[in-house]
Enzyme design. Sequence first.
Site, PDB file in Angstrom:
ATOM      1  N   ALA A 114       0.798  -1.228   0.000  1.00  0.00           N
ATOM      2  CA  ALA A 114       0.000   0.000   0.000  1.00  0.00           C
ATOM      3  C   ALA A 114       0.832   1.280   0.000  1.00  0.00           C
ATOM      4  O   ALA A 114       0.555   2.214  -0.742  1.00  0.00           O
ATOM      5  CB  ALA A 114      -0.926  -0.010   1.219  1.00  0.00           C
ATOM      6  N   GLU A 314      12.340  -2.473  -8.002  1.00  0.00           N
ATOM      7  CA  GLU A 314      12.269  -1.626  -6.810  1.00  0.00           C
ATOM      8  C   GLU A 314      12.633  -0.203  -7.221  1.00  0.00           C
ATOM      9  O   GLU A 314      13.793   0.095  -7.503  1.00  0.00           O
ATOM     10  CB  GLU A 314      13.239  -2.122  -5.739  1.00  0.00           C
ATOM     11  CG  GLU A 314      12.794  -3.395  -5.030  1.00  0.00           C
ATOM     12  CD  GLU A 314      11.931  -3.102  -3.806  1.00  0.00           C
ATOM     13  OE1 GLU A 314      11.812  -1.920  -3.428  1.00  0.00           O
ATOM     14  OE2 GLU A 314      11.383  -4.069  -3.231  1.00  0.00           O
TER      15      GLU A 314
END
Length: 355
Positions: A114, A314
């Site tokens: 999230a 990432e």
Amino acid sequence: MYLLAVAIVSVVPALCQEETYNYQQEFQPTYHQNDAYNPFFKETSQYKEEEKLQYSSFEQINHYLLDVERLYNGTVKSFEIGHSVEGRPIRGIRISKNPGVRKPALLLDAGIHAREWVGPVVAQYAIQQLLANASNANLTDGLDWYILPMLNPDGYVFSMEHPPARLWRKNKAQTFVNYCSGVDLNRNFDYVWGGPGSSDDPCSTNYRGPYPFSEPEAVAFGRFVLSIAQDLRMYLTLHSAAQAILYPWGYTNLVPPDWQDLDALAKKAEAAMSLVNGTRYHVGPTTKVVGLGAGGSDDWAKGAVGIKYVYTLELPGLFYPEKGFHPPTETLPIIAREAFEGIKVFAEHARNRRP
Ligand SMILES: [Zn+2]
């Protein structure tokens, strides 16, 4: 669930072989600690208005997907893979120039964690670049794209609408501990579920859930991946903020037998990304670069589904790690542009590779 079980049983034996891996980081990625040395701040002026990106709400993401479907009618099809615990739709789009013709496909997702807000920004940027930038037209020739910018709507809404929950990572499931909610969806996938780097404590940010695929978001995504698995050549999942290109495994220190293929392609993508601003990204197996984490969607996609090329991208976070999950808005175009250069390298490989 039956479908998932069958797929897992049938592909696991072929991939059980492992290899040890002599890993060496060849360079240290550049983290930009202050403005004076921060190319991000200098570069933003060169960006056109449409490239000035913003963080978007869950509603805005969904509207965006429906807008591009309307705008690129015939090429873009939106779909729902299921619903979150709180009933929000999990939506994606397929970009396909000749939808009737079967082609290799690439799957790109974001937002399973999230708080990693920059992932959905980059996913939307990729959609915009694929559809609206003529110089990228070749990337949709002979390659279908499935893009799902938000896999964890409840957690995302929670982290956006409740400032104390800015660093919320999990979904919003009730657990057996009243005052601790949420399952880490990226520890809930059914490949070596329950292994190291995941927790059985509902109060942990890495809580893996009561059993594999216990969460509706993970089940929806798992079923969706299996439904397109025959055409999938590549799976890219966007996270932040470790500034790295990771490949399996995350559940062990060992690497898959074909790790050198994955490593070579990741390094090629990283080289392309570094050309944008000189920003360097770590490249390596998940466990070596960011640590163990069993039950991730990436391990599952490779280990259980059998997709060869699986990467976790990432994205960076400025002033890492303090503001890792919240790079300033004016830096989003640069992060997105760097990421898209890597995604292009992956896409070209996915399109050209035989099944
Ligand atoms: Zn993450």
